[in-house]
Scaffold this active site. Structure first.
Site, PDB file in Angstrom:
ATOM      1  N   GLU A   7       2.946  12.190  -1.108  1.00 18.82           N
ATOM      2  CA  GLU A   7       2.752  12.542   0.314  1.00 18.82           C
ATOM      3  C   GLU A   7       3.576  13.782   0.348  1.00 18.82           C
ATOM      4  O   GLU A   7       4.380  14.101  -0.462  1.00 18.82           O
ATOM      5  CB  GLU A   7       3.316  11.333   0.816  1.00 18.82           C
ATOM      6  CG  GLU A   7       3.384  11.772   2.487  1.00 18.82           C
ATOM      7  CD  GLU A   7       3.769  10.426   3.281  1.00 18.82           C
ATOM      8  OE1 GLU A   7       4.102   9.439   2.665  1.00 18.82           O
ATOM      9  OE2 GLU A   7       3.659  10.693   4.528  1.00 18.82           O
ATOM     10  N   GLU A  55      -1.810   3.344   8.112  1.00 17.64           N
ATOM     11  CA  GLU A  55      -0.819   2.502   9.080  1.00 17.64           C
ATOM     12  C   GLU A  55      -1.207   2.559  10.524  1.00 17.64           C
ATOM     13  O   GLU A  55      -0.257   3.222  11.353  1.00 17.64           O
ATOM     14  CB  GLU A  55       0.400   2.702   8.714  1.00 17.64           C
ATOM     15  CG  GLU A  55       1.013   2.356   7.232  1.00 17.64           C
ATOM     16  CD  GLU A  55       2.445   2.373   6.859  1.00 17.64           C
ATOM     17  OE1 GLU A  55       3.085   2.746   7.708  1.00 17.64           O
ATOM     18  OE2 GLU A  55       2.404   1.819   5.750  1.00 17.64           O
ATOM     19  N   TYR A  94       5.997  -3.094   0.805  1.00 17.15           N
ATOM     20  CA  TYR A  94       7.222  -2.585   0.127  1.00 17.15           C
ATOM     21  C   TYR A  94       8.145  -3.771  -0.413  1.00 17.15           C
ATOM     22  O   TYR A  94       8.439  -4.623   0.283  1.00 17.15           O
ATOM     23  CB  TYR A  94       7.718  -1.441   0.704  1.00 17.15           C
ATOM     24  CG  TYR A  94       7.222  -0.166   0.951  1.00 17.15           C
ATOM     25  CD1 TYR A  94       7.254   0.632  -0.177  1.00 17.15           C
ATOM     26  CD2 TYR A  94       6.303   0.172   1.989  1.00 17.15           C
ATOM     27  CE1 TYR A  94       6.593   1.969  -0.267  1.00 17.15           C
ATOM     28  CE2 TYR A  94       5.511   1.349   2.076  1.00 17.15           C
ATOM     29  CZ  TYR A  94       5.659   2.027   0.886  1.00 17.15           C
ATOM     30  OH  TYR A  94       5.020   3.247   0.989  1.00 17.15           O
ATOM     31  N   GLU A 145      -0.159   1.450  -0.867  1.00 18.29           N
ATOM     32  CA  GLU A 145       1.227   1.798  -0.822  1.00 18.29           C
ATOM     33  C   GLU A 145       2.137   0.418  -1.279  1.00 18.29           C
ATOM     34  O   GLU A 145       2.017  -0.506  -0.684  1.00 18.29           O
ATOM     35  CB  GLU A 145       1.733   2.256   0.564  1.00 18.29           C
ATOM     36  CG  GLU A 145       1.329   3.736   0.847  1.00 18.29           C
ATOM     37  CD  GLU A 145       2.007   4.339   2.185  1.00 18.29           C
ATOM     38  OE1 GLU A 145       2.930   3.794   2.518  1.00 18.29           O
ATOM     39  OE2 GLU A 145       1.309   4.799   2.910  1.00 18.29           O
ATOM     40  N   GLN A 174       6.148   6.519  -4.611  1.00 23.99           N
ATOM     41  CA  GLN A 174       5.169   7.560  -4.813  1.00 23.99           C
ATOM     42  C   GLN A 174       5.429   8.242  -6.230  1.00 23.99           C
ATOM     43  O   GLN A 174       6.190   7.850  -7.107  1.00 23.99           O
ATOM     44  CB  GLN A 174       5.446   8.455  -3.693  1.00 23.99           C
ATOM     45  CG  GLN A 174       5.347   7.993  -2.361  1.00 23.99           C
ATOM     46  CD  GLN A 174       5.394   9.020  -1.092  1.00 23.99           C
ATOM     47  OE1 GLN A 174       5.055  10.308  -1.330  1.00 23.99           O
ATOM     48  NE2 GLN A 174       5.181   8.632   0.187  1.00 23.99           N
TER      49      GLN A 174
HETATM   50  O1  AHR Z   1       5.538   5.923   1.471  1.00 16.99           O
HETATM   51  C1  AHR Z   1       6.559   6.224   2.486  1.00 16.99           C
HETATM   52  C2  AHR Z   1       5.727   5.999   3.819  1.00 16.99           C
HETATM   53  O2  AHR Z   1       5.810   4.420   4.090  1.00 16.99           O
HETATM   54  C3  AHR Z   1       4.390   6.379   4.362  1.00 16.99           C
HETATM   55  O3  AHR Z   1       4.266   7.498   4.623  1.00 16.99           O
HETATM   56  C4  AHR Z   1       3.908   5.235   5.387  1.00 16.99           C
HETATM   57  O4  AHR Z   1       2.547   4.851   5.098  1.00 16.99           O
HETATM   58  C5  AHR Z   1       4.727   4.139   4.837  1.00 16.99           C
HETATM   59  O5  AHR Z   1       5.163   3.452   5.905  1.00 16.99           O
END
Ligand code: AHR
Length: 492
Positions: free
Chosen positions: A26, A174, A240, A296, A345
């Site tokens: 990103e 998102e 996450y 993600e 990432q």
């Molecule tokens: O990966 C960081 C951020 O996490 C991304 O931009 C977003 O899609 C998510 O909330």
């Protein structure tokens, strides 16, 4: 206690889509700028502005697919700002990530060049939150139209005669949050509308990915599948691994055993998330035509002290290696529905595979797990049955071991194992049905310290080594797994 693992090599299941080993880059912090893109005039050796050291390291991983330009950035990105002569490109403020100036030097042409160098498929995420239908439609035309059209002519003026091949296209990111704060009903309708105008030109066929749920928002998946399932090829999911909480994140270094346990427990939660989101998808799509795209995932800690909080730069320890190993095993075991995942990432952001500082570069423990596990790509998933010992901490119990197995086209079997415990070794007896074993070898990633990590001064503190803890006795394999270890065994 000796744990018992049975692998049925004569019961192959589905193929493990290699796209499970996908990545995400990103416009955030030092991922694109510095991490990947240094510009043609940089003293750092580069090819067309993309740094050679990082490309060489990433190429070793057989990266199948790369998602770009975001993330939250995608719903603020206007692709027309990132094409044409660099000196004329619009400068904008990256409001999501640190409020820094984005000079748009890395745009569509540079992204496709990066994918060419990595030999991977591009996955582009379009802007629904602040972009128009026309803008998205014209981007697809610009990239893929072969013939005479305003966008194709513009692409040619900018130096690219032939269209690119583009398969994976995300319609927003998102959209329940940074991508527009929408309700699922509203986004489902927008998805239907926007995707209508992303055309298949010539023989290019888009695989359209709808913006999916946040973690356990099962209602989002329900509404999207019900209202828009037939217009999509994939539906995403973001989750996450965040020790502490979203509001009170923890440091990537200096954690204790309780935090180690919590991180492992939260990693294992991915299994429940996939099971429950898949069950909803099964209701509307029993043939499993629509892929679950976990575009993600990864650890999210506090930024390293002294760095811009908006840059999400964190260190990466043995703990991250376990998180990666656990997730990849879960993804393999659900690969009848999970068709792609993209760790967040690639470089310098969140659970990065590579960290850079100026002209220096290091490989993180997560990198090594991807390297060790890459043998599973496109293999047949094998059925495994594991009686795992328990891992108890603070009155909570989780399984101590995580496993998956696959077989490649030549008949070799690969078993990936994680011993999640921070302190207990595990003895494992492995029965494998359906092949006659002649040789066994393996690799291990572990360290005596849970927080071990690689630095620019000591880049090889955590690195894979030959695994000596496996032996073949009368057709049964005996394994001794040290605590906090990731192991991949090859059986022939
Ligand atoms: O990966 C960081 C951020 O996490 C991304 O931009 C977003 O899609 C998510 O909330």
């Amino acid at each position: 206690m000796t744990a018992k693992l049975v692998i049925n090599a004569d019961l192959p299941k589905n193929v493990i889509n290699k796209n499970i080993y996908g990545h995400f880059a990103e416009h955030l912090g030092r991922c694109i700028y510095e991490g990947l893109w240094v510009g043609e005039d940089s003293p750092i050796p580069n090819t067309d502005g993309i740094r050679n050291d990082v490309i060489a390291a990433l190429k070793k991983l057989n990266i199948p697919v790369l998602r770009w330009p975001g993330g939250c950035f995608a719903d603020e990105y206007h692709w027309k700002d990132g094409i044409g002569p660099k000196e004329g490109r619009k400068r904008m403020v990256n409001t999501h990530w640190g409020g820094v100036v984005e000079n748009n030097h890395f745009g569509t042409h540079e992204f496709f060049r990066l994918c060419e160098l990595l030999e991977c498929e591009p996955y582009i995420c379009g802007n629904v939150g602040s972009g128009t239908v026309q803008e998205m439609s014209e981007w697809v035309e610009y990239m893929t139209f072969d013939g005479q059209s305003p966008m194709a002519a513009w692409r040619q003026e900018n130096g690219r005669e032939q269209p690119w091949k583009l398969k994976y296209f995300g319609v927003g990111n998102e959209n329940w949050g940074c991508g527009g704060n929408m309700r699922p009903e509203y986004y489902a309708d927008l998805y239907r509308r926007y995707q209508t105008y992303t055309r298949n030109y010539g023989d290019n066929r888009l695989y359209k990915i709808a913006g999916g749920a946040n973690v356990d928002d099962y209602n989002w998946t329900e509404v999207l599948m019900r209202e828009a399932g037939r217009f999509m090829d994939g539906l995403s999911l973001h989750s996450y691994t965040i020790p502490g909480s979203w509001e009170e994140k923890r440091q990537s270094l200096g954690f204790d055993e309780a935090e180690w346990f919590e991180t492992m427990q939260k990693s294992l939660h991915m299994n429940e998330l996939i099971t429950r989101h898949s069950a909803i998808m099964d209701k509307y799509d029993p043939q499993k035509r629509v892929g679950l795209i976990i575009d993600e995932w990864g650890t999210w800690f506090l930024n390293e002290p002294g760095t811009n909080p908006g840059f999400l730069y964190q260190q990466n320890t043995l703990r991250d290696a376990l998180v990666a190993g656990i997730h990849l095993n879960i993804f393999h075991n659900h690969s009848d529905r999970v068709q792609m995942t993209n760790i967040a990432q690639m470089v310098n952001v969140l659970q990065a595979l590579i960290l850079t500082e100026g002209d220096q570069m290091l490989l993180t423990p997560t990198y090594h797990v991807f390297d060790m596990y890459k043998v599973h790509q496109d293999n047949e998933l094998l059925e495994v049955s594991l009686q795992s010992p328990d891992y108890n901490f603070g009155g909570v119990t989780i399984p101590q071991l995580s496993v998956s197995a696959s077989r490649d086209g030549e008949g070799k079997v690969y078993v990936s194992l994680c011993n999640i415990s921070h302190e207990a070794a595990a003895s494992l007896s492995l029965d494998i049905c359906g092949i006659t074993l002649s040789s066994v070898s393996g690799q291990i990633l572990t360290h005596g310290e849970l927080g071990a990590h690689n630095t620019f001064n000591n880049p090889d503190t955590v690195a894979p080594a030959a695994f000596e803890g496996v032996s073949l006795n009368d057709g049964t394999l005996d394994c001794e797994l040290p605590p906090a270890s990731v192991v991949v065994i090859t059986l022939e």
